[in-house]
Design a protein around this motif. Structure first.
Motif, PDB file in Angstrom:
ATOM      1  N   PRO A  60      -6.251   4.133   7.291  1.00 26.94           N
ATOM      2  CA  PRO A  60      -5.648   3.031   8.721  1.00 26.94           C
ATOM      3  C   PRO A  60      -4.221   3.458   8.543  1.00 26.94           C
ATOM      4  CG  PRO A  60      -6.581   2.043   6.677  1.00 26.94           C
ATOM      5  CD  PRO A  60      -7.025   3.412   6.331  1.00 26.94           C
ATOM      6  N   ALA A  61      -3.640   3.296   9.556  1.00 25.21           N
ATOM      7  CA  ALA A  61      -1.987   3.509   9.815  1.00 25.21           C
ATOM      8  C   ALA A  61      -1.367   2.198   9.428  1.00 25.21           C
ATOM      9  CB  ALA A  61      -1.606   4.058  11.209  1.00 25.21           C
ATOM     10  N   THR A  62      -0.568   2.110   8.420  1.00 20.81           N
ATOM     11  CA  THR A  62       0.198   0.802   7.983  1.00 20.81           C
ATOM     12  C   THR A  62       1.658   1.238   7.826  1.00 20.81           C
ATOM     13  OG1 THR A  62      -1.859   0.476   6.685  1.00 20.81           O
ATOM     14  CG2 THR A  62       0.022  -1.015   6.382  1.00 20.81           C
ATOM     15  N   PRO A  63       2.485   1.076   9.015  1.00 19.21           N
ATOM     16  CA  PRO A  63       3.929   1.495   8.842  1.00 19.21           C
ATOM     17  C   PRO A  63       4.535   0.371   7.832  1.00 19.21           C
ATOM     18  CG  PRO A  63       3.194   1.089  11.085  1.00 19.21           C
ATOM     19  CD  PRO A  63       2.036   0.753  10.419  1.00 19.21           C
ATOM     20  N   SER A  64       5.558   0.952   7.089  1.00 20.98           N
ATOM     21  CA  SER A  64       6.022   0.208   5.953  1.00 20.98           C
ATOM     22  C   SER A  64       7.317  -0.621   6.720  1.00 20.98           C
ATOM     23  CB  SER A  64       6.590   1.024   4.975  1.00 20.98           C
ATOM     24  OG  SER A  64       7.469   0.635   4.020  1.00 20.98           O
ATOM     25  N   ILE A  65       7.386  -1.810   6.630  1.00 22.14           N
ATOM     26  CA  ILE A  65       8.385  -2.550   7.134  1.00 22.14           C
ATOM     27  C   ILE A  65       9.577  -2.407   6.374  1.00 22.14           C
ATOM     28  CG2 ILE A  65       9.062  -5.077   7.920  1.00 22.14           C
ATOM     29  CD1 ILE A  65       7.046  -3.882   9.510  1.00 22.14           C
ATOM     30  N   GLY A  66       9.396  -2.470   4.842  1.00 18.43           N
ATOM     31  CA  GLY A  66      10.427  -2.345   4.183  1.00 18.43           C
ATOM     32  C   GLY A  66      11.048  -0.981   4.245  1.00 18.43           C
ATOM     33  N   GLY A  67      10.321   0.459   4.430  1.00 19.37           N
ATOM     34  CA  GLY A  67      10.559   1.664   4.849  1.00 19.37           C
ATOM     35  C   GLY A  67      11.838   1.707   6.035  1.00 19.37           C
TER      36      GLY A  67
END
Length: 429
Positions: free
Chosen positions: A387-394
Motif C-alpha cells: 500500500p502506497a504511503t507517501p512520507s510527509i517527513g520526506g
C-alpha cells in the motif's frame, strides 16, 4: 512590497528564458523527485512489514523446544554480554522431550492473569484429496480454540467449530477456499456437509466439511507458513487419527492486554526450566518478535536514509547549476544592476532580488519534483504489492532542502551583484 516586486521580477526573468530555466531546474527536479520516491517506497515497505509482523503475533510469545548448547572449554565467546556455545545438531527428540498438554495446562493456571490464550497445532501428513476426478493437496492440521486468536481466518460459508467439536474431537474440518475452488468449482455453500475421504497416517480418514475459510494473512502462523493449503480439524480429532498423546515442539502464547510479552517470555522460560532441568539434550526457548519489528524498522529506515542521501547528491548538482546560471544572469544584467544602484537601490535590495530569483527556481523545481516523486513512489509501491504511503517527513525535508539550496547557491551570485560598483556596471558592455 519589495518582496512582491522581487517575485514578479524573478518570474518575468524566468519567462524570458524558459528553456534555460527548465534546464536549470532539472537537477532540482531529479533530486527532489528521487528523494521523495525513495522515502515513499521505504516508508510503505517499512509500514507494511511492521504491520504484517504485528499481525503475525509480534506481541505474542513463541515457545520452542531447542537443543541445549554444548560449551567448548576455552572457546566461549561473549557478544554484548551474551555467552555463546555451539550446537551439536545431532540429537533427535524423543517423547519425553516434547511439551505435553499437562505442562501447558499448568502454565495457563500459574499465569492465568497474564495469558489470554495458547495456540496449539498438531500437523499430520499431507494428503491427496480427490472429488470426481479433481485433485487437491492439503496439510491436515489439528487446532485448538486458541489457535484462531493469533491465526485469524474469515469463514466464507458454514461455521467455525463448536465447543463440542473441540472437546469431543468430532471428525469435521475447515477447508480453505483454494481447495474448494479446485474440488467444487468455488461452490462454497454446496461444499458444506460434504464428506472428504483420504489417506493420512496410513489410514483412511473421513471428515465432514463444517466451514470454508480464507486466511486474513498468508503469514500469520509463524510455525506453518503454508497456511493457504491447511485443512483444519479439532486437535482432539488429530489425536484420534494419530492414536497417540498430543505433544508439541512449539506453541504460541497470546499475552493478556497490558502484559509485557518480553517479561512474560522470561516467566515462561523459568516455568519450563523445572520440567527440563534434568533433560541433558533439550531446553525451552521463549521469545517474542517485538524486538524483531523494531530492528527491521531501524534497518529499513537506515537503508532508506542512506539511499536518499545518495539521491540528494543530485540536489547538490542542481544547486551548482542554479549558482552557475545565476552568475550568468548577473553578468547579463550588469547594466541593469548599475542603473538600479545609480537610482539609489541599496546593496541589500540587489542581493534580495537575485536571492528571491534563485529560491523561486528551486521552489518551482521542487514542486515539479514533488509531484513526480510522489507519483513515481506510489507507482513503484503499487507495483511491488505494498500500500502506497507517501512520507510527509520526506516531503517536508525535501522542500526545505530545496529552499536551502536556493539560499546557499544563490547567495554567491546575489552577493556579487550587490557589491558591484555602479560606475563600472554602467560602463559594462
Amino acid at each position: 512590497m519589495l518582496f512582491v516586486e522581487n517575485v514578479i521580477l524573478a518570474l518575468n526573468s524566468l519567462r524570458s528564458n524558459k528553456m534555460r530555466a527548465l534546464l536549470t531546474m532539472l537537477g532540482i527536479i531529479i533530486g527532489i523527485g528521487s528523494v521523495i520516491a525513495i522515502f515513499t517506497v521505504g516508508n510503505s515497505v517499512t509500514l507494511s512489514v511492521s504491520t504484517n509482523l504485528q499481525d503475525a503475533g509480534a506481541n505474542d510469545v513463541f515457545v520452542s523446544v531447542v537443543e541445549r548448547k554444548e560449551e567448548e572449554p576455552g572457546k566461549d565467546a561473549k557478544v554484548d554480554g551474551l555467552k555463546f556455545g555451539s550446537f551439536s545438531g545431532k540429537e533427535e527428540m524423543e517423547d519425553k522431550d516434547y511439551m505435553t498438554v499437562d505442562m501447558i495446562h499448568d502454565l495457563c493456571e500459574e499465569y492465568e492473569d497474564e495469558i489470554y490464550a495458547v495456540s496449539l497445532s498438531q500437523n499430520l501428513e499431507s494428503a491427496e484429496i480427490s472429488v470426481e476426478g479433481k485433485d487437491a493437496t492439503v496439510t491436515v492440521v489439528g487446532t485448538n480454540v486458541g489457535y484462531y486468536i493469533p491465526n485469524k481466518v474469515d469463514i466464507l460459508a458454514g461455521s467455525m467449530f463448536s465447543a463440542l467439536d473441540f472437546t469431543d474431537g468430532h471428525m469435521v474440518c475447515l477447508a480453505n477456499k483454494k481447495m474448494i475452488d479446485e474440488l467444487y468449482d468455488g461452490d462454497y455453500e454446496g461444499a458444506i456437509g460434504k464428506t472428504l475421504e483420504f489417506m493420512v497416517n496410513d489410514q483412511t480418514v473421513s471428515l465432514v466439511i463444517a466451514g470454508v475459510y480464507e486466511t486474513k494473512n498468508e503469514y500469520t502462523n509463524m510455525f506453518n507458513f503454508n497456511v493457504g493449503t491447511n485443512l483444519y480439524i479439532p486437535i482432539n480429532a488429530a489425536k484420534r487419527i494419530q492414536r497417540s498423546d498430543l505433544k508439541f515442539s512449539t506453541i504460541e502464547v497470546v499475552s493478556a492486554v497490558g502484559v509485557d510479552p518480553e517479561t512474560l517470555s522470561k516467566k515462561i522460560t523459568r516455568f519450563f526450566d523445572r520440567y527440563y532441568a534434568s533433560n541433558d539434550s533439550f531446553e525451552i526457548s521463549a521469545y517474542t518478535f517485538s524486538a524483531l519489528v523494531g530492528m527491521l524498522d531501524s534497518i529499513l529506515s537506515t537503508i532508506t536514509s542512506a539511499i536518499s542521501l545518495i539521491a540528494a547528491i543530485a540536489l547538490v548538482v542542481g544547486g551548482i547549476g542554479v549558482m552557475n546560471i545565476m552568475l550568468v544572469s548577473v553578468t547579463e544584467r550588469t547594466r541593469e544592476i548599475g542603473t538600479r544602484k545609480a537610482l539609489g537601490a541599496k546593496n541589500s535590495s540587489i542581493r534580495a532580488q537575485f536571492l528571491v530569483e534563485a529560491i523561486i527556481i528551486c521552489l518551482i523545481g521542487g514542486a515539479i519534483g514533488l509531484v513526480l516523486g510522489v507519483a513515481g513512489g506510489m507507482a513503484l509501491t503499487n507495483y511491488m504489492g505494498y500500500p502506497a504511503t507517501p512520507s510527509i517527513g520526506g516531503i517536508l525535508l525535501s522542500i526545505g532542502f530545496s529552499v536551502s539550496i536556493g539560499l546557499i547557491f544563490g547567495y554567491v551570485p546575489a552577493n556579487k551583484a550587490a557589491k558591484m560598483n555602479p560606475i563600472d556596471a554602467l560602463r559594462y558592455e
